[in-house]
Write a protein that holds these residues in place. Structure first.
Motif, short mmCIF file in Angstrom:
data_model
loop_
_atom_site.label_atom_id
_atom_site.label_comp_id
_atom_site.label_asym_id
_atom_site.label_seq_id
_atom_site.Cartn_x
_atom_site.Cartn_y
_atom_site.Cartn_z
N TYR A 101 0.84 -1.20 0.00
CA TYR A 101 0.00 0.00 0.00
C TYR A 101 0.88 1.26 0.00
CZ TYR A 101 -4.02 -2.93 1.31
OH TYR A 101 -5.01 -3.87 1.34
N ASP A 102 0.36 2.32 -0.58
CA ASP A 102 1.09 3.60 -0.59
C ASP A 102 0.90 4.33 0.73
OD1 ASP A 102 1.92 3.20 -3.23
OD2 ASP A 102 0.10 4.12 -4.04
N GLY A 103 1.94 5.04 1.16
CA GLY A 103 1.84 5.90 2.32
C GLY A 103 1.77 5.19 3.66
N VAL A 104 2.23 3.94 3.71
CA VAL A 104 2.16 3.16 4.95
C VAL A 104 3.56 2.68 5.31
CG1 VAL A 104 1.21 1.13 6.09
CG2 VAL A 104 -0.20 2.42 4.47
N ALA A 109 3.54 -1.21 10.87
CA ALA A 109 2.36 -2.08 10.76
C ALA A 109 2.66 -3.48 11.27
CB ALA A 109 1.88 -2.13 9.31
N SER A 110 3.84 -4.01 10.93
CA SER A 110 4.19 -5.37 11.34
C SER A 110 4.41 -5.46 12.85
CB SER A 110 5.44 -5.85 10.59
OG SER A 110 6.57 -5.06 10.91
N ASP A 155 -4.76 -4.74 7.30
CA ASP A 155 -5.72 -3.99 6.48
C ASP A 155 -6.42 -2.90 7.30
OD1 ASP A 155 -5.47 -4.84 3.88
OD2 ASP A 155 -6.80 -6.55 4.13
N PHE A 156 -6.76 -3.24 8.55
CA PHE A 156 -7.40 -2.26 9.42
C PHE A 156 -6.43 -1.12 9.72
CE2 PHE A 156 -9.22 -1.31 13.84
CZ PHE A 156 -10.14 -0.41 13.32
N TYR A 157 -5.18 -1.47 9.97
CA TYR A 157 -4.15 -0.45 10.23
C TYR A 157 -4.00 0.47 9.02
CZ TYR A 157 0.49 1.51 11.26
OH TYR A 157 1.53 2.35 11.48
N VAL A 158 -3.93 -0.11 7.83
CA VAL A 158 -3.79 0.68 6.60
C VAL A 158 -5.00 1.59 6.41
CG1 VAL A 158 -3.70 0.54 4.08
CG2 VAL A 158 -2.28 -0.99 5.46
N ASN A 164 -6.24 9.05 7.78
CA ASN A 164 -5.46 10.10 8.45
C ASN A 164 -5.64 10.09 9.97
OD1 ASN A 164 -3.50 12.07 8.13
ND2 ASN A 164 -4.97 13.74 8.05
N TRP A 165 -5.85 8.88 10.53
CA TRP A 165 -5.91 8.75 11.98
C TRP A 165 -4.48 8.62 12.50
CZ3 TRP A 165 -10.41 5.01 13.66
CH2 TRP A 165 -11.61 5.47 13.10
N GLN A 166 -3.75 9.69 12.50
CA GLN A 166 -2.35 9.62 12.90
C GLN A 166 -1.83 11.00 13.30
OE1 GLN A 166 0.31 8.96 9.46
NE2 GLN A 166 -1.48 9.19 8.13
N PHE A 167 -0.76 10.98 14.08
CA PHE A 167 -0.07 12.23 14.42
C PHE A 167 0.90 12.58 13.30
CE2 PHE A 167 -0.95 10.70 18.84
CZ PHE A 167 -1.75 11.78 19.22
#
Length: 438
Positions: A101-104, A109-110, A155-158, A164-167
Motif C-alpha cells: 500500500y502507498d503511504g504506509v 504495521a508489522s 488492512d485495518f491499520y492501513v 489520516n488517523w495519525q499524528f
C-alpha cells in the motif's frame, strides 16, 4: 477424458485461474511472508533429525557421549526455529501486505500486528506463579492466528492510516521517529479492540481465541471417531489446513489423539493377550502409513524433484527437501515449492492422502496387510522400516511401497506442470539477462 483434454483444462483453465489468485495482493503477502520462515524451517529440520534419529545404537551412543539429556539440549535449537515460525510469519505477512500500500510504514504495521498476535495467545501460569507465553503457540500451532492477524489487522491499520488517523510530525523530525508517532493512534485502537475481543471470548464457552478453531473442528471429527469415514474427514482437514500454512496434523491430532491413542492401546492389549487386533484406525495408521514422508505423502514429490526435475529451482528444492522427507519432515517442500497457498498443488495434496487412507484401510480390514500392533514407532522412522515395525510384518512395508507408487502416480502430472513452468520462467530470466548484457 483424454490426456490431451485434461492437459488443456489444466493449462487453459486451472493455471490461469490460479495465476489470477496468486497475483492478488493478499495472497502475494501470504506467500512472501511465509518465505521468511523458510531458513528457520530448514535449520529446525536438521536439528529435529539429529535429536530423533530412529536408531537405538545412535541414541545410546549420543547418551553415553553427551549425557542422558542430550536430546533436550539439541531441542533448544528446534525451539528456537520451529517454535517461532508463527510469530515470524505474522511479522512477514503484515510487512509484505503493508508494503503493497502507498503511504504506509510497513515496519510499524508489522510491529503492531505482532502485538495483536501475542495478545490472542492465552498465557500460562506455573506453580510458582510465573506467567509466560506458551512457546508452542508461537510456532505451528499459532499459525492460524498469525495468518488472520497478518491480513486483517494490517488492512485495518492501513485503513486508519489512509483515513489520516495519525499524528503528523514536522518534516525536520527523523523518519523513524515520525513513523513511530504515526503508528500511535492506529496501534492503540487495534490493541484495545483485540484486548476487548479476548475479554469477550473469555465469557463464552470458547474461553480463548485459539480454542475457536479447535471447538469448530472438534464436533465433526469426534462424531465419526475411528471409522474410515472419520479417517477421511480427519485427513481432509489435515490437508486443507496445511494449504493455509497451518500445521493440520497438529491441529487435527490434538482433537483426535484421545480416540486414536485409545485404539492404539486396545491393539497393544490385544497383542499382549494373544487376541485378534481389533482396530484398523489408530495413531500408527496415520503416522506410519497415511503421513509416511509427511502430510500429503510428499516424499514422492520430493524424490521426483531431486532426480527428475529439469528446472534448477525444483532441483534445488529437491536437494533441500529430499533428506528431511525420508524422516517424514516435509516443511521444506511445503513452504519451498510451495504447496501452501498453491491452488494447483492443492489438488494432489488433498487427493493423495485420501486415496492412501482408503488403500490402507481396505488392505488392513480385509487382512491382506497386518494391522498395527499398538507399538509407538517414532514418527521420524523412515518409511518401509516404520511399516514393518508398526505391524510386525513385512506386509506393512509392502503396503507403504504400494502407497508411494500410487501417490507418486497422482503427483507426477502436477510435478511436470510445475517443472515446465519453472523452466519457462528460468529461460525468460536468462533471456532478459542476456539481452541486458548485449
Amino acid at each position: 477424458m483424454s490426456e490431451k483434454k485434461e492437459n488443456g483444462f489444466v493449462q487453459n483453465t486451472l493455471i490461469p485461474l490460479a495465476g489470477k489468485m496468486a497475483a492478488s495482493r493478499h495472497l502475494v503477502a501470504l506467500r512472501d511472508g511465509f518465505a521468511l520462515v523458510m531458513p528457520l524451517i530448514i535449520i529446525g529440520s536438521v536439528f529435529m533429525i539429529v535429536s530423533q534419529f530412529p536408531i537405538p545404537a545412535y541414541i545410546n551412543w549420543m547418551s553415553s557421549v553427551f549425557g542422558p539429556n542430550w536430546a533436550t539440549v539439541v531441542g533448544w535449537a528446534t525451539n528456537a526455529t520451529f517454535n517461532i515460525i508463527g510469530m515470524v510469519a505474522c511479522i512477514g505477512i503484515s510487512y509484505q501486505l503493508a508494503k503493497s500500500y502507498d503511504g504506509v510504514d510497513a515496519l510499524s504495521a508489522s510491529i503492531i500486528s505482532l502485538g495483536a498476535f501475542l495478545l490472542t495467545i492465552p498465557l500460562t501460569t506455573d506453580k510458582a506463579g510465573n506467567t509466560f507465553v506458551p512457546l508452542t503457540m508461537l510456532g505451528s500451532m499459532g499459525l492460524f492466528e498469525a495468518l488472520l492477524v497478518g491480513l486483517f489487522i494490517t488492512d485495518f491499520y492501513v485503513w486508519m492510516i489512509h483515513k489520516n488517523w495519525q499524528f503528523h510530525m514536522p518534516d525536520t523530525v527523523p523518519p523513524a521517529v515520525g513513523n513511530a508517532f504515526s503508528a500511535l493512534i492506529p496501534g492503540f485502537v487495534i490493541i484495545a479492540l483485540v484486548w476487548l475481543l479476548r475479554i469477550g471470548i473469555g465469557f463464552t464457552f470458547f474461553k480463548t481465541i485459539p480454542n475457536i478453531i479447535t471447538v469448530i473442528l472438534a464436533k465433526p471429527l469426534t462424531a465419526v471417531g475411528g471409522t474410515i469415514w472419520g479417517a477421511l474427514v480427519a485427513e481432509f482437514f489435515v490437508s486443507f489446513l496445511w494449504l493455509f500454512g497451518i500445521h493440520g496434523a497438529n491441529v487435527v491430532g490434538g482433537i483426535m489423539a484421545p480416540i486414536w491413542l485409545g485404539q492404539m492401546g486396545q491393539n497393544a492389549a490385544a497383542v499382549k493377550a494373544n487376541k485378534p487386533i481389533p482396530n484398523v484406525v489408530s495413531q500408527q495408521f496415520f503416522d506410519n502409513f497415511v503421513h509416511a514422508g509427511g502430510s500429503g505423502e510428499t516424499i514422492s514429490l520430493a524424490l521426483m524433484m531431486l532426480f527428475f526435475a529439469k528446472s534448477a529451482n525444483l532441483k534445488a528444492i529437491g536437494r533441500l527437501a529430499g533428506a528431511p522427507a525420508i524422516f517424514n519432515i516435509n516443511e521444506p517442500i511445503m513452504f519451498g515449492l510451495p504447496i501452501v497457498l498453491n491452488p494447483v498443488m492443492a489438488i494432489p495434496f488433498i487427493v493423495v492422502p485420501l486415496v492412501t487412507v482408503i488403500i490402507t484401510y481396505v488392505s488392513m480390514k480385509t487382512g491382506i496387510v497386518a494391522r498395527t500392533m499398538g507399538i509407538a514407532v517414532p514418527w521420524t522412522t523412515p518409511p518401509i522400516i516404520s511399516g514393518w515395525l508398526a505391524t510386525g510384518h513385512i506386509s506393512g512395508a509392502v503396503l507403504q511401497l504400494v502407497n508411494f507408487v500410487v501417490g507418486g502416480a497422482i503427483w507426477y502430472p502436477f510435478f511436470k506442470i510445475a517443472d515446465r513452468q519453472a523452466l519457462k520462467q528460468e529461460k525468460e530470466i536468462a533471456d532478459k539477462e542476456a539481452a541486458a548484457k548485449n
